[in-house]
Every structure is written in C-alpha cells, then in structure tokens.
Design an enzyme around this catalytic site. Structure first.
Site, PDB file in Angstrom:
ATOM      1  N   PRO A 176      -0.613  -5.071   1.085  1.00 55.91           N
ATOM      2  CA  PRO A 176      -0.778  -5.516   2.045  1.00 55.91           C
ATOM      3  C   PRO A 176       0.137  -7.228   2.070  1.00 55.91           C
ATOM      4  CG  PRO A 176      -2.904  -6.184   1.834  1.00 55.91           C
ATOM      5  CD  PRO A 176      -1.928  -5.203   0.355  1.00 55.91           C
ATOM      6  N   GLU A 177       1.035  -6.876   3.573  1.00 56.33           N
ATOM      7  CA  GLU A 177       1.842  -8.904   3.260  1.00 56.33           C
ATOM      8  C   GLU A 177       1.080  -9.380   4.794  1.00 56.33           C
ATOM      9  OE1 GLU A 177       6.277  -7.270   3.737  1.00 56.33           O
ATOM     10  OE2 GLU A 177       5.824  -5.676   3.058  1.00 56.33           O
TER      11      GLU A 177
END
Ligand SMILES: [Zn+2]
Length: 281
Positions: free
Chosen positions: A2-3
C-alpha cells in the site's frame, strides 16, 4: 505494498469507525505481528479507548486515551478490517480468516482484524512521546499533500540526488513519504518526464510539472479509494478503483490514453517501470 492513497483511505475509514471504541480483549494468532512483546502489548491495549486514527507516510497511528499510540505498518500484504454492525453486511470474507494475525475486540462487540498473508507487517505500542524518536519515522521525508511540499521544496530535494534517476528519487521515502511504484510511474507520465532522467538534468519547469502531477495523482487515487492489485482493502474490506483509470501503471502494451502508442515497461531504480515513449522524454 500500500502507498499513501491506500493508507490514507484506510485511515479516514478507521478514524470514523474506531473513535471512542473501548478495547475489551486482544486475541493474538501470530505473536510476530506484535514484535515488541506480544503479551505486554495485548495487556496494555486492553481497556484503552481509541481517540483518533492518523498516519505518517505509510505508517498508521492509532491514538489511545492512555497516552499510547498503536503504530501499524502494513508492509506487503497487511490489512486492517473493521467488523461491526455498520459494516458487517458489506464484508464478504469470513473473519477471523487464515491470514488473521491479531483481533482487537471492542466492548460493543465490534472487532478490528489485522490480516497479513506474508507476515511482514507489524503493530507496535509506543508511549506518545516516544513517537517522534522512532528512527523509522525520523527518517521519513516530506508529506506530499502537506503545505510544506512546494515546487521549490521539491527542486531542493531533487538537487540532493543529482546523479540518481528521478524515479529512484521519488521512491526514496527519506525524500518524499508515501510514494511507491504506482504513483511514481503515474506522476512521471503526467509530467512528461522519462523515469530514467537524472535529477540534475530536470529544468525548473519540469520540476513544477512533476510537483503538480504528484499531488494530482495522489488526490485522484484517494478519491477513488486507492489502488488494489492483490491484497489491499479499505477499512471495511472493499477494493480501490484507481488502477481502472491509471495512465500507465499495469498497462504494458495497452494504448496510451493521451497519444495512443503502446505503453512500455522497463527497469528503472530496480523496479518495473511503466511509461509512454510518445509522451515522456
Ligand atoms: Zn502517450
């Protein structure tokens, strides 16, 4: 992994769902997810009231009323999924599941599940005053959606990495916090910059375009609930839609949405990098 947009989406969801919840019991299915001391972490969490949920970079910060903070890093495959009356009907998977590592039960019967297939993620309980001294957080660069992140600031940051590729600089968490492979490729496409270009060769005009592009792709992705490749889910188990609208990421061989040429993939900064040879130079 996840960013920023995915973590921000989770944080916004959890902040609304968890505020004022009281921890009744913590079930530990995999002690390694509490690396500091599984038994003590579970004991200290029990009875605590959640105040708010925030983030720094990709780290999720769950603030408690006992002057402690539960810091969560999802790493590759971590998920934080809330199960309660408000959301139960929308969650299709059975919880706890095979990848559930920790379950935090609240006195009203709702539960926060920490799922993590690959087990690289972790949860650490810290005193609030310890937070700023965490080496992991100290090393993080500027928040790209904050007021501190201006085009002038970006130019200074890139000047420190003169010889490296602009893609490598964007991926470096000590320069800008929260950008990973997806949003680096998307930002470089929108600013018309080839990912292999050296930082020292960018003009001020290009840096301005890159600055605008970074903020635009991050905001658009947050609006669409982030990007789901495999494991990412929001706080109530839903996938994000950004990749259905992505400019280049994951679109190798497909037509560029601006010029129609096929999107190419190459290796830059050790990562698979998507770009359009017609739009980026
Ligand atoms: Zn193109």
């Amino acid at each position: 992994m996840p960013e920023l947009p995915e973590v921000e989406t989770i944080v916004r969801g959890l902040d609304g769902l968890l505020a004022a919840k009281v921890v009744a019991e913590v079930r530990v299915f995999y002690p390694g997810s509490f690396p500091d001391d599984p038994a003590l972490t579970a004991t200290r969490l029990t009875g605590a009231v959640i105040r708010r949920v925030d983030r720094r970079g990709k780290a999720i910060l769950i603030y408690l009323d006992n002057s402690r903070v539960l810091m969560v890093h999802l790493k590759m495959t971590g998920q934080l999924i809330y199960y309660g009356q408000e959301t139960a009907s929308r969650i299709s998977e059975l919880l706890p599941g095979r990848s559930t590592r920790i379950a935090i039960h609240f006195i009203d019967g709702s539960v926060l599940y920490f799922n993590d297939q690959r087990k690289f993620g972790w949860m650490k309980l810290l005193a609030e005053e310890e937070l700023t001294r965490q080496p992991f957080l100290q090393k993080l660069g500027v928040e790209p959606l904050s007021g501190a992140f201006t085009a002038g600031h970006l130019e200074k940051l890139l000047n420190r990495r003169k010889g490296s590729s602009v893609k490598a600089a964007l991926l470096d968490q000590s320069i800008i916090a929260g950008i990973g492979n997806i949003y680096a490729d998307e930002s470089l496409f929108l600013s018309g910059i080839d990912p292999d270009r050296r930082c020292r060769d960018l003009t001020s005009e290009e840096v301005k375009r890159l600055h605008r592009a970074i903020r635009r792709v991050l905001r658009e992705s947050i609006k669409m609930g982030g990007s789901t490749r495999r494991n990412y889910r929001n706080a109530i188990g839903q996938t994000g839609d950004y990749l259905t609208k992505a400019w280049v990421y994951g679109r190798t061989g497909e037509a560029c949405r601006k010029c129609g040429r096929p999107i190419m993939k190459k290796r830059t900064a050790g990562r698979g990098t998507h770009y359009c040879p017609g739009c980026q130079s």
